[in-house]
Design an enzyme around this catalytic site. Structure first.
Site, mmCIF file in Angstrom:
data_model
loop_
_atom_site.group_PDB
_atom_site.id
_atom_site.type_symbol
_atom_site.label_atom_id
_atom_site.label_comp_id
_atom_site.label_asym_id
_atom_site.label_seq_id
_atom_site.Cartn_x
_atom_site.Cartn_y
_atom_site.Cartn_z
ATOM 1 C CB VAL A 105 17.600 20.731 23.709
ATOM 2 C CG1 VAL A 105 18.455 19.511 23.943
ATOM 3 C CG2 VAL A 105 16.981 20.705 22.331
ATOM 4 C CE LYS B 254 21.619 9.022 16.352
ATOM 5 N NZ LYS B 254 23.074 9.074 16.563
ATOM 6 N N GLY C 81 12.248 13.404 20.695
ATOM 7 C CA GLY C 81 12.150 13.577 22.145
ATOM 8 C C GLY C 81 13.245 14.469 22.696
ATOM 9 C CB CYS C 82 16.892 14.508 22.135
ATOM 10 S SG CYS C 82 17.150 12.810 22.715
ATOM 11 C CB THR C 83 14.101 18.141 19.134
ATOM 12 O OG1 THR C 83 15.064 17.518 18.275
ATOM 13 C CG2 THR C 83 13.840 19.556 18.642
#
Length: 263
Positions: A108, A98, A103-105
Site C-alpha cells: 500500500v 490482510k 508485506g501488505c503495508t
C-alpha cells in the site's frame, strides 16, 4: 366292539431355511470396492459450484453485476461498474491478503508513493481485501493513504478478477480496466511487482498521447497553410503588400507638401 382307529396328526413341517448368501468372489469384491470409491467422488463433483469464467488481458467484460456489491472502508456500498463510471480513465485494483501485515503495508505504501504519476492518466486506484471496514480504515489512516480501501468479505469481486486463493484467502495481485470494460492487466505479483505493472501500463499510455499531440499540431499547421493558399495570400505576400502601402503613404505626403503655395 371294533377298535376305533385314531388319525395321527401329520408331523409339522419345519420352514425351509433361507438359502445362505452367496459368497462374493474376488472379482465381485473388487467391483464393489471400486463402486464405493467412485460414488462419493461423483456426488461431490456434481454438487461442486460452477467456476467463474477466466478473465484475460485484452478482453472486454460486461460490468453489469460483475463482482457483486462491495464496500469502501468508510462504509459506502459500491460496485466495480460504479467505480469505473466515476473514474476518468479506468480503475486499478490491487489485492492484498490482510491489512496491517508487513508485506501488505509495503504494497500500500508503494502505491501511495507512486499515486500522483499513476493517477495522472485518469486511473482511479483502490486497494482490495477481505478485511472489515474498521480494519481497512485503521490501515488507511495509519499509512496516510490517498486512496480508498475496498472491503470484500465474501470475496465476490476478488474471485471475479481471478485473485481468490483457495480455500478462503486472497492472492496478492493487480487488476486494471478501462472505461469501456477492457481488461488492461490481471496478474498476481509481489508488493513492488504489482506497482511496476501499472507503471508500465501508464508509461505505455503516455506515448500514444504525445504522438497524438504532434499529429494534431501538424494538422493545425497544415490547415493554416491551406487557408493561406486558398485566400491567395502567403505570409511573404502580406509583408510585401505592407511595405508597398507604407511607400505609397510616404509618397502621398511628399506630394501634398509640394502642392502647398510658398508663404
Amino acid at each position: 366292539m371294533p377298535r376305533e382307529l385314531r388319525k395321527r396328526k401329520a408331523p409339522e413341517v419345519e420352514p425351509a431355511a433361507a438359502p445362505s448368501a452367496k459368497k462374493k468372489g474376488p472379482v465381485a469384491k473388487a467391483v464393489a470396492k471400486v463402486k464405493e470409491a467412485v460414488a462419493p467422488k461423483t456426488k461431490a463433483k456434481e454438487s461442486a459450484p460452477a467456476k467463474a469464467p477466466k478473465i484475460a488481458v485484452g478482453e472486454t467484460i460486461d460490468l453489469e453485476g460483475f463482482g457483486g456489491e462491495i464496500e469502501t472502508n468508510d462504509g459506502t456500498k459500491t460496485t466495480l461498474k460504479k467505480l469505473v463510471d466515476e473514474s476518468k480513465g479506468g480503475v486499478v485494483l490491487f489485492t492484498y491478503p490482510k491489512a496491517s501485515t508487513p508485506g501488505c503495508t509495503k504494497q500500500v505504501c508503494f502505491f501511495r508513493d507512486s499515486y500522483t504519476p499513476l493517477s495522472a492518466t485518469g486511473f482511479a486506484i483502490y486497494g482490495l481485501s477481505k478485511d472489515s471496514p474498521k480494519a481497512n480504515t485503521t490501515f488507511k489512516e495509519k499509512q496516510k493513504l490517498p486512496y480508498a480501501l475496498l472491503c470484500d468479505p465474501s470475496a465476490t469481486l476478488i474471485g471475479a478478477i481471478g485473485l481468490k486463493k483457495a480455500p478462503s484467502g486472497t492472492t496478492r495481485g493487480v487488476f486494471a480496466i478501462d472505461k469501456s470494460g477492457k481488461i488492461l492487466a490481471a496478474e498476481p505479483g509481489s508488493p513492488q511487482g504489482t506497482v511496476d505493472v501499472i507503471k508500465k501500463l501508464v508509461e505505455g499510455s503516455e506515448a500514444p498521447a504525445a504522438d497524438e499531440k504532434i499529429v494534431e499540431e501538424a494538422k493545425t499547421e497544415e490547415a493554416a497553410t491551406t487557408n493561406s493558399i486558398t485566400n491567395g495570400t502567403s505570409k511573404e505576400d502580406a509583408e510585401k503588400a505592407d511595405v508597398a502601402a507604407q511607400v505609397a503613404d510616404t509618397a502621398e505626403k511628399l506630394d501634398s507638401k509640394e502642392e502647398k503655395p510658398a508663404t
